[in-house]
Design a protein around this motif. Sequence first.
Motif: not given
Length: 977
Positions: A716, A800, A803, A970
Amino acid sequence: MAKRFLRIGVDVGGTNTDGVLLDPSLVDDENRGILAWHKEPTTKNPSHGIDNAIAKMFKEAKISPEDVSSVTIGTTHFINAVVEMDASRLAKVAILRLCGPFSKNAPPCIDWPENLKSLICGYYAMLKGGLEVDGSLISDIDEEEIREQCKIIKAKGIKSIVINGIFSPTDTEYKQEERAAEIIKAAFPEADIIMSKEVANLGFLERENAAILNAAILPFARRTIKSFEEPLHRLGLGCPLFITQNDGTVLLAKTAARLPIRTFSSGPTNSMRGAAFLVEKDLKESVMVVDIGGTTTDVGLLLASGFPRQAAANSEVCGVRMNFSYPDVRSIGLGGGSVVRKTNDSAMTIGPDSVGYQIQSKALVFGGDISTTTDYTVAADEDTVIGNPANVRGTIPADHIVEFKQLVKTMLEKVIDTMKTSPEDIPVLLVGGGAVIAPDELQGASKVLKPKWSGVANAIGAAIARVSAVIDTVESTELKTLEELFEEISLRVIEKAVQGGAARESVQIVEMESLPLQYIDNKTRIIVRAAGDFDMGRVSNEVADSTPVDDSEIKSEETDATPAKDIPKSETVVDEKPFDILSYKPTIKDREWIVSEVDLNWISTGCYILGTGGGGSPYSSMLRLRSIIRAGGIVRVINPNDLKDDDLVGCGGGVGSPTVGVEKLQGDEMLEAQTELYGFINKKATAVIALEIGGGNGLQGMTLGASSQMNIPAVDGDFMGRAYPTKWQITPVVLEENRTIFSPSVMCDGNGNVLIMTKATSDTASERVFRAALSQLGSSVACAEGPVSGADTKKWVVEHTISLSWRIGRAVAMARQFNRVDTVAESIIEEVGGDRAAKVLFKGKIVGVNRTLKMGHVYGEVTIEGIESFQGKLKIPFKNENIAAIRINPDGTETYIATVPDLICVIDAQDGEAIGTPEYRYGLQVQVIGIVASEKWTSTSRGIEIGGPKAFGINSVEYVPLGEFKKPVSVIDEFEC
């Protein structure tokens, strides 16, 4: 008496055929030049309705056929066949791709709704063929291979065949589609053959989709247009017959019989243009036009200019994406002939099926036995007299009538609401013969208008339509300047418009656009469009052959087809519950995010926005990843903080021109590059990360990780936090000054050529070598980078960002679902950290674009004129990606309000989706967002040096951050419990 040049406009709907006789010399009079109009029931053979309508107008206006210079017909017949999924009007289609090893992961109809796909898409094959963007061969076609496919298709009983070749619209030398068509015609003479290049321009999947729909309705269209021609001959009309197409202009009938797809949405376009014609003196603001016909209700926004709002780039019909740019229109299965179903113990439903032209025999008010919206409307309103009201008044229960009125109101309010970009009320203009079923008040409408002649607005729009032509081509600028090419192509497109029926002296060039192609020497995509008025003095018989078609011919073909009732109906149903965005939660298992289709759609939207204009559209990459999910593959995403220090993290992605990427879809080159790399170093990665989150490469880590060959999680995060034009503009290079990060590296072109660079003195040197090879390998390749340790990944990663893409995509989806697209920029800002981390830089309309090619990169500048509180203009220079946002002050001076490494994102004001730099064009309504870059870029002078304004040649400006970076949250951390 001097000859008159009168125009006849006819709109053949599923229920009624509307006609208007118009004198263009009298449009400023009180009656707007309308000499006569008539509404006639559409018959099974549409020629009868056309014949009756025109004959009665002749009688009323007392004019001679010699006074008529043109007849223009608009029809919903063809799009209705698709909307209703009527198997009696849709043929099975076989698709032959001339693609070599490419596009295999996005097979034909991959993005179609399943019910329509099963009805139309009968067979496909991937064959040798296709061109590179520079005109060289991917491979030549194999004649024997094509003949073998003809045997298979013939054995399946399929007679409609689509040929789609990579870069076929620019193929003037090898003419692969033409040659393939000749081979098929010789082997299978009775087949209908459609070449994709005839139907649409660059954009492989979208062009193919349009060609397939065109082929599916071709036999029905041919019969229908022949039936349109019959009454003209019977009435002694020697003038040309035109058919309206979806951009509000017209085609000669013989062309429309070959390309009926171009008539899609011409009905609502005609209604909107006719509505504009009727109210143009009073039109001071945008209005929502609601055209209620016999089968569908079509809704579009009519701008204050009198022209419909255009769809941004691609358009959809029944969930099928195509690359026609035409008015943004939404259709639902509600019309005067829509079937109403109601039992005492179930909820009422309306449509999407309709009795259509059979309303005068099937509807209750005409003595039939099927309940329609017209029946319920007559029963509900004593002032509405249609057929025999006694058949329904007093026989339909009062509570059913109340439920009907509420359902119609809800259906109309819902579709109007979805077409609005602001929650503010807007005037609604009701047109069409079915408008009688609509209430006088609608929630979301500041007022409901119904002008004089609104019932035949569609026929008026057909009568006033113009003639247009477009040429979209890739040309060499090696021996000719861009100005010389524009001049040559302009002459060609003007001639094309004249051949289409325009008066030469009236034709004007209305659009000229050039898009230099990255990493390709001396190649530019050029688009030129022309439009002009009818040549009223040119009476021609340039119409299709008019062999009469009788009802028995149509009936016999319908009887042989699968009955329409056996086919699933359209997915457009009013009582379908919308997806509950607010309650949706992603799936997290053992600290791994299992990506769903919903997640994927949102991530894809967010990736393109984070691409800051570059990176290429993620659409085809999204389709490939979605196919993996649907086939049972598991897409896993992990938090970078969960990596072990000794993990090996691989990296890979695509390099090249976005224009090539939308035409030459990936084969197996991404995975091939990884396989070649790991075979060379004799190691395998335990996780994979995207080099850049922006654009299509943002999905590549997940795609590689989810493949059966690798089966590892994606991290991520990425090494850019955006898109940059070169792969040395990454955080590892920022943080590791004396180290080559990615070595060795592999490049694959997908067509058998593999380049391995075992060592490099620097990532910049590696970039130069690969860029030099890129143009020789088709300008679109896959790269695999030497894996790095988990410890290094945690040190370098912009955290992230998958995300973050998910959150941005969710914000856009919510804005659309709750009709807050006008504030979608503000919604995105909330998701990226609030107004300290991001800002709305500007809102307005694109009024200028220029582009040039330097060292393989497209440099350019887009100018945006402000709206609402954003006055003046904003200028955005770009090098593949947006570099800066520059406000032009009233005194002509300029102020930099944002620069790289901060993200400058341009989004479509109509739907919230990203607009890439290749898609910038005049007239698009946009919103511009600035997002503060990761501290990996901004905390050191080296980061600013590599990713800031001076790296793009803006030496006079120092980087000033927009605000404070806020690390994305996240998804795994938030939803783990």
